[in-house]
Design a protein around this motif. Sequence first.
Motif, mmCIF file in Angstrom:
data_model
loop_
_atom_site.group_PDB
_atom_site.id
_atom_site.type_symbol
_atom_site.label_atom_id
_atom_site.label_comp_id
_atom_site.label_asym_id
_atom_site.label_seq_id
_atom_site.Cartn_x
_atom_site.Cartn_y
_atom_site.Cartn_z
ATOM 1 N N VAL A 1 0.845 -1.193 0.000
ATOM 2 C CA VAL A 1 0.000 0.000 0.000
ATOM 3 C C VAL A 1 0.880 1.242 0.000
ATOM 4 N N LEU A 2 0.489 2.247 -0.766
ATOM 5 C CA LEU A 2 1.214 3.512 -0.806
ATOM 6 C C LEU A 2 0.267 4.673 -0.532
ATOM 7 N N THR A 3 0.773 5.701 0.144
ATOM 8 C CA THR A 3 0.026 6.946 0.288
ATOM 9 C C THR A 3 0.074 7.696 -1.039
ATOM 10 N N ILE A 4 -1.057 8.251 -1.451
ATOM 11 C CA ILE A 4 -1.094 9.043 -2.679
ATOM 12 C C ILE A 4 -1.456 10.475 -2.342
ATOM 13 N N ASP A 5 -1.096 11.374 -3.236
ATOM 14 C CA ASP A 5 -1.391 12.789 -3.046
ATOM 15 C C ASP A 5 -2.896 13.006 -3.132
ATOM 16 N N PRO A 6 -3.500 13.726 -2.189
ATOM 17 C CA PRO A 6 -4.960 13.936 -2.235
ATOM 18 C C PRO A 6 -5.424 14.697 -3.459
ATOM 19 N N THR A 7 -4.530 15.458 -4.099
ATOM 20 C CA THR A 7 -4.935 16.171 -5.311
ATOM 21 C C THR A 7 -5.095 15.227 -6.507
ATOM 22 N N TYR A 8 -4.765 13.950 -6.308
ATOM 23 C CA TYR A 8 -5.034 12.951 -7.355
ATOM 24 C C TYR A 8 -6.501 12.988 -7.767
#
Length: 293
Positions: A185-192
Amino acid sequence: MRTRQTFGSNAEQLDLFVPAGSGIAARDAQDLMAWPFFSLAKSKRVRPIDFRMGAVSIMVEATAEHGMATIWDADVLIWIASQIVEACDAGRPTSRLISATPHEILAFTRRGTGKAGYERLKAALDRLQSTTIATSIRQPNARRRHRFSWINEWRECVDGTGRAYGIEMIVPDWFYEGVLDRALVLTIDPTYFALTGGLERWLYRIVRKHGGKQKGGWSFDIAHLHLKSGALSPLKRFAFEMRDIVRRQPLPGYSLSLEHALGRERLNFVALPTDSLDLAMRRIGMAPVDKRV
């Protein structure tokens, strides 16, 4: 609160997982980021994705009624993964049976929370439930395939007057086990969630998966990316769209460039300095990116 539930015709008994909190980091499953599991177009797709590369095989099939689950529909899975990881980090038990309100999902994924947004969410759940996947990923024998749908079942919850107040859904073992493994699992940028194009959404996920925060970045041949995308567009059109993305630089946290060598076109991407990213996010009124992975 978790209660024992009987959900569906198979009478499977699962503990109900009720997510808590809204201000959490967005997390994505790496397998979903790296491989072609979703349609990249908003128009209905019924043509299957039949992908093979080395020991990896993926077959994604859709129904004529609903069409294939899209990369926008995958936002529901990102919400689920984020909630499960957050609960695990806090030491709370989780389950494949998940309770939610439409507002929670729509707000997290930055969608409209009115009636139209709710109707689009229900259509997304139908596509996620009706799309079937068969893959060798995470199978001990490459010739063996795990077959599932993104959502096994889902239902609206109603009160005594028939008024809907929430939804419940069951995710498959394959997805759930991948999310429980923090290495996957990876954290993604919320602006995605603000990215509007299916191709740029897909590209961000594959760049985040392979590029990460490596100092030297990463690169792919355009033809290789085209194969991994599962897109229906021909390579020439795909390459044109990739050049446009490089020109616009829409991917949060990454700088893109193209190079030509030996008659081949190659995409390079490198993570931007965190300070530069945080400054850009503050300028558009957003909090700095969560640095956890």
